[in-house]
Design a protein around this motif. Structure first.
Motif, PDB file in Angstrom:
ATOM      1  N   LYS A  73       1.012  -1.211   0.029  1.00 26.05           N
ATOM      2  CA  LYS A  73       0.036  -0.031   0.082  1.00 26.05           C
ATOM      3  C   LYS A  73       0.893   1.206  -0.071  1.00 26.05           C
ATOM      4  O   LYS A  73       0.583   2.146  -0.608  1.00 26.05           O
TER       5      LYS A  73
ATOM      6  N   GLU B 214      -7.648   1.727  -3.333  1.00 26.41           N
ATOM      7  CA  GLU B 214      -8.121   0.627  -3.064  1.00 26.41           C
ATOM      8  C   GLU B 214      -8.861  -0.259  -3.939  1.00 26.41           C
ATOM      9  O   GLU B 214      -8.779  -1.622  -4.222  1.00 26.41           O
TER      10      GLU B 214
ATOM     11  N   LEU C 252      -5.657  -1.841  -5.779  1.00 22.78           N
ATOM     12  CA  LEU C 252      -5.598  -3.022  -4.999  1.00 22.78           C
ATOM     13  C   LEU C 252      -6.279  -4.285  -5.219  1.00 22.78           C
ATOM     14  O   LEU C 252      -6.049  -5.435  -5.455  1.00 22.78           O
ATOM     15  N   GLN C 253      -7.631  -3.854  -5.467  1.00 19.79           N
ATOM     16  CA  GLN C 253      -8.517  -5.236  -5.898  1.00 19.79           C
ATOM     17  C   GLN C 253      -8.323  -5.483  -7.250  1.00 19.79           C
ATOM     18  O   GLN C 253      -8.448  -6.930  -7.296  1.00 19.79           O
TER      19      GLN C 253
ATOM     20  N   GLU D  90      -5.099  -7.276  -2.037  1.00 16.02           N
ATOM     21  CA  GLU D  90      -5.925  -6.492  -0.840  1.00 16.02           C
ATOM     22  C   GLU D  90      -5.463  -7.146   0.357  1.00 16.02           C
ATOM     23  O   GLU D  90      -5.243  -6.537   1.378  1.00 16.02           O
TER      24      GLU D  90
ATOM     25  N   LYS E 215      -1.819  -6.113   1.269  1.00 18.14           N
ATOM     26  CA  LYS E 215      -1.389  -4.510   1.172  1.00 18.14           C
ATOM     27  C   LYS E 215      -0.494  -4.045   2.346  1.00 18.14           C
ATOM     28  O   LYS E 215       0.269  -3.173   2.044  1.00 18.14           O
TER      29      LYS E 215
END
Length: 336
Positions: free
Chosen positions: A82, A99, A102-103, A108, A111
């Protein structure tokens, strides 16, 4: 947004690396250029502005961003996944959702892991996340699926489909025709002889097998023939027993036998070898490939019309399986 190569030529050390060629890549298109390492490196340098063409030009809207996905790219390995995406978010002043990225790359749950703790394929997915954060109009990708695990290849192909549907322009530079077959709209080979289109396979159920049913039956009941397949290397003839061969590939009219990660030129055509090797359990899985079914470990579905066979060899070789041949293979395996 399109990118155009116009009469593009590059010379190095008084030798022509590639002669003049024209190519237009339009928005929503995924185009692959199959090249050797030297050509690929020079194309990247040209697009990065580090060197110039000897002749011609590359045209695209200067206001549009180019995004590069390199085969080898240094990571800030002390950062978490992240934190790395946040860093790119700041320097590119991006409006993309971290977000959501990441998905998209399916990281996720990792992260908060440091990048140095990730697998190679997971690190490459972080790199995909970086280019998605940048959100360029034109994507330049160097060997994007090289050495990726199966899960990451599927994620990569889904991302390509998403980018294409978002009117992005995508140029892929690779040395692997079989990889390009899985995700490209158009495939070309670029070398010292110029730019040559590689025909994508278009088959129907009716033309997948030009033999009649009786002829096919006759082939199946032929007795086993213990015939070696000759190849020639440096004026030396090497003979292979059929079970030694992993798969056979045809590139621009030249046939190659693959064995334990090595390739050997063969004088026979694919049609000749299909006839010779049918009694030994070989299968014409694609117009350009014959595979030893005893070496197949997995059948992978990438898209509705795109499949691959993964072999049980040290390289975990992946070769294309055409849609029609997938139907034939299911029939051989007794699957619906």
């Amino acid at each position: 947004m399109s990118m155009k190569f116009i009469l593009a030529e590059k010379q190095m050390n008084d030798a022509i690396l590639f002669p003049e060629f024209n190519l237009t890549i339009n928005e929503s298109e995924i185009v692959s250029l199959c090249t050797n390492v030297n050509v690929r490196e020079q194309l990247l340098f040209i697009l990065l502005g580090k060197t110039n063409l000897s002749k011609g030009k590359v045209e695209f809207d200067a206001e549009q961003k180019l995004g590069f996905y390199f085969l080898r790219e240094g990571e800030y390995e002390r950062l978490t996944v992240k934190e790395s995406l946040q860093f790119f978010h700041r320097i590119h002043q991006s409006d993309q959702s971290i977000e959501e990225v990441l998905q998209t790359v399916q990281l996720e749950i990792k992260k908060n892991k440091r990048i140095k703790e990730l697998s190679y394929s997971e690190k490459k997915r972080v790199q995909l996340g970086h280019i998605l954060i940048q959100n360029p109009a034109i994507y330049i990708m160097e060997e994007p699926d090289q050495n990726l695990d199966i899960e990451s290849k599927k994620i990569f192909i889904n991302i390509l489909k998403m980018l294409s549907s978002s009117q992005k322009t995508i140029l892929i530079l690779t040395g692997q025709v079989e990889s390009a077959l899985a995700y490209s709209d158009q495939i070309y080979r670029l070398d010292e002889k110029g730019l040559h289109p590689i025909q994508l396979e278009v088959e129907t159920q009716n033309d997948s097998n030009t033999k009649t049913g009786n002829e096919h039956k006759d082939k199946i009941v032929q007795p086993i023939r213990f015939e070696k397949i000759p190849t020639k290397i440096n004026e030396k003839i090497v003979l292979f027993d059929p079970p030694e061969i992993d798969y056979i590939e045809s590139i621009e009219g030249q046939t190659f036998l693959h064995n334990k990660g090595e390739s050997f030129p063969c004088a026979f055509t694919l049609n000749d070898l299909e006839e010779r090797l049918l009694p030994f359990g070989f299968f014409r899985c694609h117009r350009s490939y014959i595979v030893n079914l005893q070496k197949v470990r997995e059948v992978i579905t990438w898209t509705r019309n795109s499949y691959s066979l993964v072999l049980d060899d040290s390289e975990k070789s992946s070769i294309p399986l055409s849609k029609t041949k997938m139907t034939d293979l299911k029939g051989m395996l007794g699957l619906k």
